[in-house]
Design a protein around this motif. Structure first.
Motif, PDB file in Angstrom:
ATOM      1  N   GLY A   1      -0.373 -14.178   3.715  1.00 61.05           N
ATOM      2  CA  GLY A   1       0.552 -13.273   3.035  1.00 61.05           C
ATOM      3  C   GLY A   1       1.120 -12.201   3.941  1.00 61.05           C
ATOM      4  N   LYS A   2       1.796 -11.259   3.315  1.00 57.75           N
ATOM      5  CA  LYS A   2       2.435 -10.155   4.020  1.00 57.75           C
ATOM      6  C   LYS A   2       1.955  -8.829   3.456  1.00 57.75           C
ATOM      7  N   THR A   3       2.155  -7.787   4.258  1.00 57.81           N
ATOM      8  CA  THR A   3       1.823  -6.437   3.812  1.00 57.81           C
ATOM      9  C   THR A   3       3.066  -5.555   3.851  1.00 57.81           C
ATOM     10  N   GLY A   4       3.088  -4.600   2.958  1.00 58.45           N
ATOM     11  CA  GLY A   4       4.136  -3.596   2.941  1.00 58.45           C
ATOM     12  C   GLY A   4       3.521  -2.239   2.701  1.00 58.45           C
TER      13      GLY A   4
ATOM     14  N   THR B   1       0.851  -1.189   0.000  1.00 58.45           N
ATOM     15  CA  THR B   1       0.000   0.000   0.000  1.00 58.45           C
ATOM     16  C   THR B   1       0.888   1.241   0.000  1.00 58.45           C
ATOM     17  N   VAL B   2       0.235   2.388  -0.155  1.00 56.92           N
ATOM     18  CA  VAL B   2       0.940   3.664  -0.198  1.00 56.92           C
ATOM     19  C   VAL B   2       0.370   4.574   0.880  1.00 56.92           C
TER      20      VAL B   2
ATOM     21  N   GLU C   1      -7.022   2.928   5.951  1.00 56.69           N
ATOM     22  CA  GLU C   1      -8.050   2.019   5.452  1.00 56.69           C
ATOM     23  C   GLU C   1      -7.457   1.041   4.444  1.00 56.69           C
ATOM     24  N   ALA C   2      -6.612   1.541   3.543  1.00 56.50           N
ATOM     25  CA  ALA C   2      -5.983   0.670   2.544  1.00 56.50           C
ATOM     26  C   ALA C   2      -5.096  -0.370   3.228  1.00 56.50           C
ATOM     27  N   LEU C   3      -4.334   0.052   4.220  1.00 56.99           N
ATOM     28  CA  LEU C   3      -3.478  -0.885   4.940  1.00 56.99           C
ATOM     29  C   LEU C   3      -4.310  -1.902   5.710  1.00 56.99           C
TER      30      LEU C   3
END
Length: 135
Positions: A34-37, A5-6, A20-22
């Motif tokens: 999975g993973k998030t960045g 995400t940004v 919200e996106a994160l």
């Protein structure tokens, strides 16, 4: 699966759309193991790191410079492109802000990938494909 995400850091904070996106990235990543960045862009962004971690960021890619204090399409989108090209996430979620709506097509064009705008929901299909829901 890795979902990126940004997050724009302006006026001393993060906007609600970035969180919200994160949050959605974290939810989807958890469903598939999975993973998030997060690509964090701005100036003096240190206060945002703890918040992004609390909201579920596994990795935070920081672009912190006085030159990034004010939005610039080329600078912001180039920062996101650098992370995408280096880390190859499966999905990139960009908040539907004024700047996000400018960054997404620029990034899609540069990377030669598709973009879905104005999504109200997403889900990972059993085959691993991302499905976007539009109003």
């Amino acid at each position: 699966m890795t979902i990126l995400t940004v997050a724009e850091f302006r006026a001393g904070g993060l906007g609600k759309p970035a969180l919200e996106a994160l949050g959605e990235a974290r939810r989807q990543a958890d469903l598939v193991g999975g993973k998030t960045g997060v690509v964090l862009i701005g100036h003096n962004v240190d206060p945002a790191v703890a918040t992004l971690t609390r909201y579920g960021a596994d990795e935070i890619y920081i672009f912190d410079s006085a030159a990034l204090e004010n939005y610039s399409l080329e600078k912001y989108a180039s920062a996101v492109a650098q992370v995408v090209e280096a880390h190859k996430p499966d999905v990139v979620l960009i908040p539907g802000t004024v700047h996000g709506r400018e960054i997404a097509p620029w990034l899609a064009s540069r990377l030669g990938v598709g973009a879905a705008a104005d999504c109200i929901g997403i889900k990972v299909a059993p085959d691993g494909a991302l499905e976007a829901v539009h109003p």
